[in-house]
Design a protein around this motif. Structure first.
Motif, PDB file in Angstrom:
ATOM      1  N   UNK A   1       0.833  -1.197   0.000  1.00 58.12           N
ATOM      2  CA  UNK A   1       0.000   0.000   0.000  1.00 58.12           C
ATOM      3  C   UNK A   1       0.867   1.246   0.000  1.00 58.12           C
ATOM      4  N   UNK A   2       0.256   2.350  -0.398  1.00 60.06           N
ATOM      5  CA  UNK A   2       0.962   3.630  -0.353  1.00 60.06           C
ATOM      6  C   UNK A   2      -0.043   4.763  -0.452  1.00 60.06           C
ATOM      7  N   UNK A   3       0.383   5.920   0.015  1.00 59.49           N
ATOM      8  CA  UNK A   3      -0.392   7.138  -0.159  1.00 59.49           C
ATOM      9  C   UNK A   3       0.579   8.306  -0.182  1.00 59.49           C
ATOM     10  N   UNK A   4       0.374   9.199  -1.112  1.00 57.31           N
ATOM     11  CA  UNK A   4       1.169  10.430  -1.150  1.00 57.31           C
ATOM     12  C   UNK A   4       0.297  11.548  -1.693  1.00 57.31           C
ATOM     13  N   UNK A   5       0.620  12.753  -1.301  1.00 58.08           N
ATOM     14  CA  UNK A   5      -0.172  13.900  -1.725  1.00 58.08           C
ATOM     15  C   UNK A   5       0.700  15.145  -1.758  1.00 58.08           C
ATOM     16  N   UNK A   6       0.105  16.246  -2.163  1.00 55.67           N
ATOM     17  CA  UNK A   6       0.816  17.521  -2.186  1.00 55.67           C
ATOM     18  C   UNK A   6       0.959  18.113  -0.796  1.00 55.67           C
ATOM     19  N   UNK A   7       0.371  17.491   0.209  1.00 54.60           N
ATOM     20  CA  UNK A   7       0.502  17.934   1.603  1.00 54.60           C
ATOM     21  C   UNK A   7       1.485  17.030   2.335  1.00 54.60           C
ATOM     22  N   UNK A   8       2.644  17.560   2.680  1.00 54.09           N
ATOM     23  CA  UNK A   8       3.645  16.762   3.395  1.00 54.09           C
ATOM     24  C   UNK A   8       3.133  16.331   4.760  1.00 54.09           C
ATOM     25  N   UNK A   9       2.360  17.197   5.411  1.00 56.92           N
ATOM     26  CA  UNK A   9       1.810  16.837   6.714  1.00 56.92           C
ATOM     27  C   UNK A   9       0.856  15.660   6.586  1.00 56.92           C
TER      28      UNK A   9
ATOM     29  N   UNK B   1      -6.943  19.656  -1.981  1.00 50.32           N
ATOM     30  CA  UNK B   1      -5.712  18.908  -2.247  1.00 50.32           C
ATOM     31  C   UNK B   1      -5.420  18.952  -3.748  1.00 50.32           C
ATOM     32  N   UNK B   2      -4.235  19.431  -4.104  1.00 49.48           N
ATOM     33  CA  UNK B   2      -3.904  19.579  -5.529  1.00 49.48           C
ATOM     34  C   UNK B   2      -3.551  18.253  -6.177  1.00 49.48           C
ATOM     35  N   UNK B   3      -2.945  17.361  -5.408  1.00 49.30           N
ATOM     36  CA  UNK B   3      -2.454  16.122  -5.996  1.00 49.30           C
ATOM     37  C   UNK B   3      -2.430  15.034  -4.933  1.00 49.30           C
ATOM     38  N   UNK B   4      -2.857  13.840  -5.302  1.00 46.15           N
ATOM     39  CA  UNK B   4      -2.822  12.706  -4.369  1.00 46.15           C
ATOM     40  C   UNK B   4      -2.873  11.410  -5.155  1.00 46.15           C
TER      41      UNK B   4
ATOM     42  N   UNK C   1      -4.833   7.998  -8.802  1.00 45.45           N
ATOM     43  CA  UNK C   1      -4.134   9.243  -8.540  1.00 45.45           C
ATOM     44  C   UNK C   1      -4.790  10.379  -9.288  1.00 45.45           C
ATOM     45  N   UNK C   2      -4.798  11.550  -8.684  1.00 46.27           N
ATOM     46  CA  UNK C   2      -5.392  12.694  -9.372  1.00 46.27           C
ATOM     47  C   UNK C   2      -4.510  13.930  -9.249  1.00 46.27           C
ATOM     48  N   UNK C   3      -4.654  14.812 -10.226  1.00 40.32           N
ATOM     49  CA  UNK C   3      -4.047  16.136 -10.215  1.00 40.32           C
ATOM     50  C   UNK C   3      -5.169  17.134 -10.454  1.00 40.32           C
ATOM     51  N   UNK C   4      -5.288  18.093  -9.570  1.00 41.61           N
ATOM     52  CA  UNK C   4      -6.350  19.093  -9.656  1.00 41.61           C
ATOM     53  C   UNK C   4      -5.711  20.473  -9.546  1.00 41.61           C
ATOM     54  N   UNK C   5      -5.547  21.149 -10.671  1.00 38.70           N
ATOM     55  CA  UNK C   5      -4.888  22.460 -10.651  1.00 38.70           C
ATOM     56  C   UNK C   5      -5.874  23.620 -10.595  1.00 38.70           C
ATOM     57  N   UNK C   6      -7.133  23.302 -10.368  1.00 44.89           N
ATOM     58  CA  UNK C   6      -8.141  24.353 -10.294  1.00 44.89           C
ATOM     59  C   UNK C   6      -8.888  24.558 -11.596  1.00 44.89           C
ATOM     60  N   UNK C   7      -8.221  24.294 -12.707  1.00 49.76           N
ATOM     61  CA  UNK C   7      -8.850  24.420 -14.018  1.00 49.76           C
ATOM     62  C   UNK C   7      -9.091  23.065 -14.673  1.00 49.76           C
ATOM     63  N   UNK C   8      -8.236  22.123 -14.325  1.00 51.48           N
ATOM     64  CA  UNK C   8      -8.337  20.791 -14.911  1.00 51.48           C
ATOM     65  C   UNK C   8      -8.230  19.748 -13.808  1.00 51.48           C
ATOM     66  N   UNK C   9      -8.922  18.647 -14.023  1.00 54.94           N
ATOM     67  CA  UNK C   9      -8.856  17.518 -13.092  1.00 54.94           C
ATOM     68  C   UNK C   9      -8.481  16.283 -13.896  1.00 54.94           C
TER      69      UNK C   9
END
Length: 478
Positions: A73-81, A435-438, A452-460
């Motif tokens: 298993x794994x999880x990572x995101x744009x939030x280090x916390x 969350x911008x990326x996870x 996994x997703x990337x969400x830059x506010x304009x595109x998902x």
């Protein structure tokens, strides 16, 4: 020998085990310490004959553990916390399963149903392992513990076993033992259950395999009430009455799950019965506990006090009518983390399921002393039994029931959950949040699922990978 009932003791040929982060060894006079013993360590020492002092030369640690696949298993995101909190929770599940069961507490090493359910859900999320949960459940079915709501968790564990494995064996083997765990025998004339109306007979206690004097309502832990909320209680001042909203929310949830399990093994009449009973409980729950003027749930019949717990459990278990959803959610959001680490599991589930992902994430990543960050800040390498020592004086520093983000993040933030038992079909429905990326990798009985997703506010952008012989319902934000 353990001083606690039903404790999981070590085999006679093995040394005792205790979790620790580090140990300090104080060397004394050589005549007293030819060998120096530390926690789980056998030390060899060198003796200076002239000064009679002892110098440590080597240390060997003996560890007990079960198999665990760190790569499953794994999880990572744009939030280090958020990443650090996930890692803390995943590691807590790994090391607290050392004995091959969910009796992880260093103080008791005894299994409790609620502790084990949260441990089970986290374990499913971090490793492709199902036998530990099943062994623990089979043990606790016949060794019930004292908190009223804990009894319902045996039903919840049995359903989770089936939902995540597709295997009906536990339901079929223990169906008659699970039915009383709904606590339906405590139903009174008004349609609600109560532990305070004289219905805890010897026959009832025997039916749920509890050998104590009586069940006691708990709500959260450490236990608290209006009279002692400032003395370590985590129940948001819950006003305990004869008819308890939280207890009845669990009763309703267990009836719903019992209906599903009855249907799964072909007991159609039972399934219909439990469905009808659940509908009755839902009706009277809202009749007696929903304050229609304020649009919130009170703690019980006879009080106007509305705790976080009465409202969050009603929300999480699907008891809130559409007309009251906004007021209940708004009220919950005024409370913050006014619950213990146990209650946080259900608070987060209810918020994510209600479209409140950003608020739920703000609680997970909070830096107050009621947070997972605080556990890291005070130096713990595992999740603790309570948020801080000041909230529980005998706080344990190795407790897996506090590790709910390990399953909340892949299940609710990434939205990977089974639709049918055994993940034959499942959904991938990422929560819309800041969350911008996870990304996550979730082990299942059919193989690993990646999303996994990337969400830059304009595109998902969502990327998924699913095992063979499965079908996924994939959702994108509109």
């Amino acid at each position: 020998m353990s001083h606690y009932p039903h404790s999981q003791v070590m085999p006679g040929h093995m040394q005792e085990v205790i979790p620790f982060r580090y140990c300090e060894i104080e060397c004394g006079h050589a005549s007293e310490f030819p060998y120096v013993f530390g926690t789980n360590l056998l030390q060899r020492a060198s003796v200076d004959v002239e000064s009679q002092s002892v110098m440590l030369l080597s240390a060997t640690q003996h560890a007990l553990h079960t198999a665990f696949d760190d790569q499953a298993s794994s999880f990572s995101s744009s939030s280090e916390l958020l990443n650090d909190i996930y890692d803390l929770c995943k590691y807590s599940i790994k090391v607290n399963t050392f004995n091959g069961d969910y009796a992880a507490s260093q103080r008791e090493r005894m299994m409790y149903e609620a502790d084990s359910y949260i441990h089970q859900m986290g374990h499913y999320a971090v490793d492709r392992e199902f036998s530990v949960a099943r062994y623990s459940l089979k043990n606790m079915i016949f060794h019930a513990t004292w908190p009223t709501e804990w009894i319902s968790h045996a039903v919840m564990m049995a359903w989770a076993d089936y939902l995540y494995t597709g295997n009906k064996d536990v339901i079929e083997e223990f169906y008659d033992e699970l039915k009383p765990k709904t606590l339906i025998a405590l139903t009174t004339d008004n349609g609600l259950i109560s532990t305070r109306t004289g219905l805890q007979t010897d026959d009832f206690l025997a039916s749920i395999h509890f050998n104590g004097k009586e069940l006691k309502d708990i709500v959260d832990w450490p236990h608290g009430s209006m009279s002692n909320a400032m003395k370590g209680g985590e129940t948001d001042g819950f006003d305990f009455q004869d008819y308890n909203a939280v207890v009845n929310a669990f009763h309703y949830h267990s009836l719903v799950l019992m209906s599903d399990m009855a249907a799964a093994i072909g007991k159609k009449q039972d399934a219909s019965y439990y469905t009808r009973q659940a509908a009755k409980v839902k009706k009277v729950f809202n009749q007696f506990f929903l304050d229609k003027t304020r649009g919130v749930y009170v703690d019980g019949i006879g009080t106007a006090h509305a705790s976080l717990h009465s409202n969050m459990f009603a929300l999480t278990f699907g008891l809130v009518p559409e007309s009251a959803r906004k007021t209940v959610i708004d009220y919950i959001k005024t409370k913050g983390m006014a619950c213990g680490v146990y209650g946080a599991n259900y608070l987060l589930e209810g918020l994510f399921d209600s479209g409140e992902a950003d608020y739920a994430l703000s609680l997970i990543t909070s830096t107050t002393d009621r947070s997972w960050y605080h556990m890291i800040r005070i130096g713990s390498t595992m999740t603790t039994e309570a948020w801080d020592n000041k909230y529980k004086t005998n706080n344990g520093w190795s407790h897996a029931w506090s590790s709910s983000p390990a399953h909340i993040l892949p299940r609710k933030l990434m939205g990977i959950e089974p639709e049918t038992p055994g993940f034959e079909t499942f959904r991938i429905k990422p929560a819309i949040s800041s969350i911008r990326e996870a990304s996550a990798k979730l082990p299942t009985i059919r193989g690993e699922i990646k999303a996994g997703f990337i969400n830059d506010g304009n595109h998902f952008r969502l990327t998924v990978s699913i095992p063979g012989n499965t079908k996924a319902q994939v959702y994108l934000p509109v």
